[in-house]
Write a protein that holds these residues in place. Structure first.
Motif, PDB file in Angstrom:
ATOM      1  N   THR A 416       1.102 -17.335 -60.992  1.00  0.00           N
ATOM      2  CA  THR A 416       0.796 -15.908 -60.927  1.00  0.00           C
ATOM      3  C   THR A 416       0.063 -15.451 -62.180  1.00  0.00           C
ATOM      4  O   THR A 416      -0.957 -14.763 -62.109  1.00  0.00           O
ATOM      5  CB  THR A 416       2.097 -15.093 -60.785  1.00  0.00           C
ATOM      6  N   PHE A 417       0.592 -15.864 -63.303  1.00  0.00           N
ATOM      7  CA  PHE A 417      -0.029 -15.478 -64.567  1.00  0.00           C
ATOM      8  C   PHE A 417      -1.443 -16.074 -64.660  1.00  0.00           C
ATOM      9  O   PHE A 417      -2.388 -15.395 -65.056  1.00  0.00           O
ATOM     10  CB  PHE A 417       0.864 -15.946 -65.722  1.00  0.00           C
ATOM     11  N   SER A 418      -1.558 -17.352 -64.260  1.00  0.00           N
ATOM     12  CA  SER A 418      -2.884 -17.979 -64.333  1.00  0.00           C
ATOM     13  C   SER A 418      -3.884 -17.233 -63.451  1.00  0.00           C
ATOM     14  O   SER A 418      -5.017 -16.973 -63.866  1.00  0.00           O
ATOM     15  CB  SER A 418      -2.800 -19.437 -63.894  1.00  0.00           C
ATOM     16  N   HIS A 419      -3.463 -16.882 -62.245  1.00  0.00           N
ATOM     17  CA  HIS A 419      -4.375 -16.151 -61.357  1.00  0.00           C
ATOM     18  C   HIS A 419      -4.726 -14.801 -61.976  1.00  0.00           C
ATOM     19  O   HIS A 419      -5.869 -14.343 -61.893  1.00  0.00           O
ATOM     20  CB  HIS A 419      -3.733 -15.933 -59.983  1.00  0.00           C
ATOM     21  N   GLY A 420      -3.706 -14.193 -62.594  1.00  0.00           N
ATOM     22  CA  GLY A 420      -3.937 -12.900 -63.247  1.00  0.00           C
ATOM     23  C   GLY A 420      -4.979 -13.017 -64.348  1.00  0.00           C
ATOM     24  O   GLY A 420      -5.861 -12.171 -64.470  1.00  0.00           O
ATOM     25  N   GLU A 431      -4.635  -6.198 -62.513  1.00  0.00           N
ATOM     26  CA  GLU A 431      -3.561  -6.057 -61.542  1.00  0.00           C
ATOM     27  C   GLU A 431      -2.582  -7.230 -61.542  1.00  0.00           C
ATOM     28  O   GLU A 431      -1.400  -7.053 -61.302  1.00  0.00           O
ATOM     29  CB  GLU A 431      -4.136  -5.885 -60.133  1.00  0.00           C
ATOM     30  N   GLY A 432      -3.106  -8.408 -61.797  1.00  0.00           N
ATOM     31  CA  GLY A 432      -2.229  -9.568 -61.703  1.00  0.00           C
ATOM     32  C   GLY A 432      -1.383  -9.803 -62.943  1.00  0.00           C
ATOM     33  O   GLY A 432      -0.623 -10.764 -63.002  1.00  0.00           O
ATOM     34  N   LEU A 433      -1.536  -8.951 -63.946  1.00  0.00           N
ATOM     35  CA  LEU A 433      -0.817  -9.187 -65.190  1.00  0.00           C
ATOM     36  C   LEU A 433       0.446  -8.343 -65.227  1.00  0.00           C
ATOM     37  O   LEU A 433       0.416  -7.164 -64.896  1.00  0.00           O
ATOM     38  CB  LEU A 433      -1.720  -8.866 -66.380  1.00  0.00           C
ATOM     39  N   ALA A 434       1.537  -8.973 -65.620  1.00  0.00           N
ATOM     40  CA  ALA A 434       2.834  -8.318 -65.460  1.00  0.00           C
ATOM     41  C   ALA A 434       3.276  -7.556 -66.695  1.00  0.00           C
ATOM     42  O   ALA A 434       4.209  -6.776 -66.625  1.00  0.00           O
ATOM     43  CB  ALA A 434       3.895  -9.338 -65.086  1.00  0.00           C
ATOM     44  N   SER A 435       2.665  -7.778 -67.846  1.00  0.00           N
ATOM     45  CA  SER A 435       3.151  -7.092 -69.041  1.00  0.00           C
ATOM     46  C   SER A 435       2.042  -7.020 -70.080  1.00  0.00           C
ATOM     47  O   SER A 435       1.077  -7.779 -70.024  1.00  0.00           O
ATOM     48  CB  SER A 435       4.338  -7.854 -69.631  1.00  0.00           C
TER      49      SER A 435
END
Lengths: 544, 296, 292
Positions: A416-420, A431-435
């Motif tokens: 997920t992080f890599s795609h982000g 959008e794909g980054l969580a923090s």
């Protein structure tokens, strides 16, 4: 200056992230009127350096926690991680267990012993009433599977982390060698392709050593650098995993027939000089890693995070670079990878701890600060991060946590992080980054890709998160799940010698000291020397 | 000349030291009670259930424990034997050396290892016996393929015994050198007049003269039959060489602390202490009887 | 008589070789510590440094922990030697009296020898140290082993060799045993006392296990305990329970040139006192081991 820009950008994003729907427990952030002190114990981080005046019990995070809920932490002792269980053992005897402490999944028997001795607090209510949305959300991504080993009679006796997936071994190749011999990374798919690559690499660069392999454990399981387990998995064997067969029976994955096929390939490569001939000698001290960073290895298997371990390569060899592929694939085009045990570390709470709910509330705040869900906290953290050695803190932030060693993540955090990051770098999408901390890292990686030399420190992140992490969940990756991954009663007594037998057999066959046909004798011996007992124990535990 | 006043002084002088021994040695001895119990920390030493000899029976039933006892005996006895033969030979050889400055230099150098810790020597020997270490480099010149000696079950014991001899032979030779110095020079001259060569002088004069010391040291060493050297093995072993290198002391440590089998490990430790106690008593009785040796 | 024959040369050569073998590990470690990291890891170093550099030593100086632990060890040695030697000196004197003069003498002696032969094991001793509140203090390294029965016996045997007439005349003059100890025995036993002081020093400097058990925080760790922790090899099982970052850090710490340099520096105090040791220990040892 640049740092300040990074922080303000990170803050802007933190504000937008705060909009995530919160479903926290009712008292998740309730403040104590009187100061609550939680005692804890730690595994040393030899690289840790606090800013002047700060310490384990007085740093940016503990001050924040004290400020918000009036809870202090006191570290009773800290030792090297290899000595941790010994110290804990002495505490158990002396009746001085700290309020909270973490154990690894391999320490399951210690957990059982503590449980049987009635030394652990029941955390069911504390967790239900106090876990914040992040703890619940990450737990939900594992569908609660990781709670099972730490649930006794329906009560939650520890707070486990799910062990996130996608850390399986991938094939790392040298892109400069590929170019020199006229091959492309996309062409490396099957065992035969890998062999072609290794052969041509050896011809073009006689000084290179071929495939680097783990010195003592060339075929092991999940997340072990230099283990060639993808070659076993492509043949349908899953080394070191207890696997449920189609008929429902339990088998030890290192005994499956695919192991023979894998050993045939490895022994053949070794005989042809396509594997580092001296690999069994590179024991400990990062010697195998040295073979990869010195540019001698043409290929190796390692998980995505190996990116940080290879940053010195371009310094040692002019123009050297790496690329990561999902190879080898089977006839159906699948790259077969193991999925880890459901539970990782677990946080346990002493039965005599007066405020078990405080432990959960501390956990909430740790993530609010570190992940930037609380913007003011995130600003404080970044300030401290910059006073410290940022690369160090990014690598070992859990050391700072009062509940150290426990790391709550989503099960698919790696891809997920890599795609982000890819979305951010290629399209500017956040959008794909969580923090905010993920945003900071993405910006750094982007600058590094653009060739900004002052962002050289992001080379490791680039290899790991941008290159390797991106393909961990590619469409053709098929996962194999372990049927059981805790210890059993007899495992501590029996497993060490069986493991030695297995390692020796694998090594001897690869080195040509034994023929592949001797593998059948190994299987029989393995079962006779206690392996059958373990298989029966696990089958019974799983109700087979 | 006895006087009550002096005796009061004498007792007062003993008080502090004996107090230390009572607190740190005698009181903990009562802890061996958990060897006969199923010690549960929550219940305490006294509250745990009495199980008699259960842990001792398990100890003799476990193949692992029997192997540990065998390792201990093999390593300790080899060390005892070699730590007599090598120092005696060295002392005799040194006595034959007539170049005095060299004699002093050699003495200075060979005593040194005795004073270095196994922690430090562990690092050094790991270097030397590593795959890329000196030993492999030298043997490589003779066509011996390199090996990982420290983690190989066929060589680990040899390394343990050899490095222990290396560390202690010089220091151990002091006592024999002293005994040789006490030999009356006239004996040698008489032998020389009788036409005895160097070899004969060693065989018929030197060796018989230090025979008593050799017998005494051998007897005293009897008490060490179960002491294979915790510090050394603890700093040099690894799980790969448990089959040949694990000794009672390291096993007790791992079982008792790392694996939290408190009662079982105490039982194994007590077994060792008990046997050692008997052996030491025996050895001193023998030494007293045949060599008139007393420690106090 | 003084002419050297062939056999003398052979003996000379053999002894020189033996002496050299005793130095091999030390010379090798010095060479490794002064070599380039990669060259050392690749096994190119024997007795001469390859790509000479002092970066390992510079790292030690930069890394505060080594010298901090060094300081803890120094403090431990100072306390351990003064307390240990004082106790041995004070106890050896009454023990050197015969049971006729000091009736309780043999009871003490048996008790002391018993503690030398038998021990309660790690966990009970730990509990005592813990209950005294000594855990994680320098005293936990000094006090449990403060009384060396062995050293006391060595000194006692020396005292026995002192002619009783010296003492008797002082007794007649009205001196008490404490004054006799200070005025007569201590001056005569100076060399022996120095010997056991040096032995105690070496013991406290080299001991690592107590630091492992009784010390909880890094800032109280003595040097040998710290160094022992560095050379820990990772087992597969341990690796499985460590996070990738931990493993990488761990392996980075276990670095052959750095560790060799630490071994060399930590030897220095022993090397410094070694000439004194050598002067004293021959007599001391012989006296203690074989009493005539």
């Amino acid at each position: 200056m640049r740092k300040r820009v990074l922080i303000s950008l990170a803050l802007a994003i933190a504000v937008s992230l705060a909009a995530v729907p919160v479903m926290a427990g009712e008292t998740a952030y309730e403040r104590y009127d009187e100061t609550v002190v939680l005692t804890t114990v730690k595994r040393t981080d030899p690289n840790a350096k606090f800013p002047e005046g700060d310490s384990l019990d007085n740093n940016v995070m503990t001050r924040y926690i004290k400020d918000r809920i009036n809870v202090e932490t006191k570290t009773v002792w800290e030792v090297d991680s290899t000595e941790f269980n010994n110290k804990l053992s002495l505490d158990i005897v002396a009746g001085t267990l700290p309020d909270m402490f973490s154990l690894g999944n391999d320490d399951y028997l210690i957990y059982r012993q503590l449980l049987d001795n009635g030394l652990l607090a029941d955390l069911t209510d504390a967790y239900d009433a106090n876990a914040n949305w992040y703890l619940r959300d990450t737990a939900a991504s594992f569908e609660g599977r990781h709670f099972a080993p730490y649930t006794d009679d329906g009560r939650l006796m520890g707070i486990p982390t799910g062990r996130y997936g996608y850390e399986h071994n991938q094939l790392w190749l040298r892109s400069d060698i590929l170019e020199a011999i006229g091959m492309k990374a996309e062409e490396i798919l099957t065992i035969a392709d890998i062999e072609t690559y290794l052969t041509k690499a050896k011809e073009a660069f006689p000084d290179t050593l071929g495939l680097a392999l783990h010195a003592t454990d060339p075929l092991t399981n999940y997340a072990s650098s230099f283990s060639a387990d993808p070659i076993a998995q492509v043949f349908g064997a899953t080394p070191r995993y207890w696997i449920e067969g189609e008929d429902g029976s339990i088998t030890y994955g290192s005994l499956l027939p695919g192991m023979k096929d894998a050993l045939t390939v490895l022994a053949d490569w070794y005989a042809k000089g396509l594997i580092d001939l001296e690999f069994p000698t590179r024991v400990g001290g990062g010697l195998t890693q040295a073979v990869t960073t010195s540019g001698q290895a043409a290929a190796w298997f390692a998980p995505w995070w190996y990116g940080w371990s290879i940053v010195d390569l371009p310094k040692n060899v002019e123009g050297a670079d790496v690329v990561v592929v999902n190879a080898p694939v089977n006839d159906a085009g699948e790259f077969v990878a193991p999925w880890p045990s459901p539970a990782g570390e677990v946080l346990l709470v002493n039965k005599n701890c007066e405020h078990p709910e405080a432990v959960v509330r501390v956990m909430n705040l740790e993530y609010d600060m570190h992940r930037g869900f609380d913007e003011e906290a995130a600003a404080l953290y970044d300030e401290s991060r910059n006073q410290n050695n940022p690369t160090y803190l990014d690598a070992s932030w859990t050391y700072l946590f009062p509940t150290s060693g426990v790391n709550m993540e989503y099960s698919n955090v790696v891809p997920t992080f890599s795609h982000g990051i890819h979305a951010f770098v290629e399209r500017g999408s956040q959008e794909g980054l969580a923090s905010p901390s993920e945003v900071t890292e993405s910006i750094g990686i982007g600058k590094f890709i653009d060739g900004d030399e002052s962002f050289e420190q992001y080379r490791g992140s680039y290899y790991a998160r941008y290159v390797a992490g991106e393909i961990t969940d590619a469409a053709n990756v098929r996962f194999v799940y372990p049927a059981y991954s805790q210890t059993t009663e007899s495992m501590a007594d029996i497993m060490p010698s069986l493991l030695t037998l297995e390692q020796q057999t694998v090594l001897q066959i690869i080195l040509g000291q034994k023929s592949v046909d001797d593998f059948d004798a190994f299987t029989a011996q393995w079962l006779a020397e206690g392996g059958q007992t373990l298989t029966d124990e696990i089958s019974a535990l799983l109700g087979k | 000349m006895r006087s009550v006043k002096n005796e009061i002084y004498y007792n007062a002088m003993m008080v502090i030291g004996i107090g230390f021994l009572l607190v740190f040695s005698i009181i903990p001895m009562f802890g061996v009670i958990i060897a006969f119990k199923d010690f549960v920390p929550a219940k305490g030493m006294l509250g745990s259930a009495w199980v008699g000899l259960k842990h001792f029976n398990r100890m003799f039933a476990l193949a692992e424990t029997r192997n540990v006892i065998r390792n201990t005996l093999v390593i300790a006895i080899s060390k005892i034997v070699l730590n007599i033969i090598v120092p005696v030979s060295f002392a005799i050889l040194l006595n034959e050396l007539k170049v005095y400055p060299v004699k002093r230099v050699v003495q200075t150098v060979v005593y040194l290892p005795h004073f270095l810790s196994w922690v430090i020597l562990g690092i050094m020997f790991t270097n030397i016996f590593s795959y890329t270490g000196i030993v492999n480099q030298i043997l490589g010149k003779f066509g011996v393929p390199p090996q990982m000696y420290m983690i190989s079950n066929s060589s680990f014991r040899g390394i343990i015994i050899g490095t222990d001899v290396w560390k202690t032979f010089g220091y151990g030779a002091i006592i024999y050198l002293a005994a040789i110095t006490n030999i009356d020079p006239n004996t040698y001259e008489a032998a020389a007049i009788d036409g005895a060569g160097r070899w004969q002088r060693i065989w018929f004069v030197t060796l018989p003269s230090i025979q008593g010391t050799i017998v005494l040291m051998s007897t005293l060493a009897l008490g060490n039959v179960l002491n294979a050297g915790f510090d050394q093995i603890f700093t040099m072993y690894s799980p790969l060489v448990y089959p040949t290198g694990d000794i009672i002391d390291t096993y007790v440590y791992r079982m008792g602390i790392t694996k939290m089998q408190y009662s079982f490990s105490t039982a194994v430790g007590l077994f060792k202490s008990g046997i050692s106690f008997l052996l030491i008593t025996l050895s001193y009785t023998l030494a007293n009887k045949f060599a008139d040796y007393t420690i106090f | 008589m003084n002419k050297l024959r062939l056999s003398d040369y052979i003996i000379l050569a053999v002894l020189l070789l033996i002496g050299f073998i005793c130095l091999v590990p030390i010379l090798n470690a010095i060479a490794i510590s002064l070599s380039d990291k990669t060259a050392a890891a690749m096994g190119e170093v024997v007795f001469l440094p390859k790509k000479f550099n002092t970066s390992a030593y510079e790292e030690i100086v930069k890394e505060g922990r080594f010298f901090h632990a060094f300081g803890v060890s120094i403090r431990r040695v100072l306390l351990g030697v003064s307390i240990g030697t004082a106790l041995s000196v004070v106890m050896a004197y009454p023990l050197s009296k015969s049971p006729r003069v000091f009736r309780q003498r043999n009871a003490y002696m048996w008790l002391m020898v018993f503690t030398m032969l038998f021990n309660g094991g790690l966990i009970p001793t730990y509990l005592v140290v813990k209950n005294l509140g000594l855990i994680n203090t320098i005293w936990s390294l000094v006090l449990p082993g403060a009384v060396s029965v062995y050293n006391t016996i060595i000194l006692m045997n020396f005292n026995k060799g002192i002619p009783p007439s010296l003492e008797e005349s002082a007794l007649i003059d009205g001196a008490n045993p404490l004054q006799i100890l200070v005025r007569i025995y201590i001056p005569l036993a100076k060399a022996s006392i120095a010997t056991i002081a040096l032995f105690t020093m070496v013991y406290h400097w080299n001991e690592f296990f107590m630091g492992k058990i009784y010390i909880n925080t890094l800032d109280q760790q003595p040097l040998q305990t710290y160094i022992q922790g560095l050379s820990v090899t990772l087992t597969t099982q341990q690796m499985a329970s460590m996070t990738p970052e931990e493993i990488i850090r761990k392996l980075a710490v276990s670095n052959v040139t750095f560790n060799s340099a630490k071994a060399i520096v930590s030897m220095i105090p022993v090397i410094i006192v070694y000439p004194f040791l050598q002067r004293f220990f021959v007599t001391g040892l012989v006296m203690g081991a074989v009493k005539e």
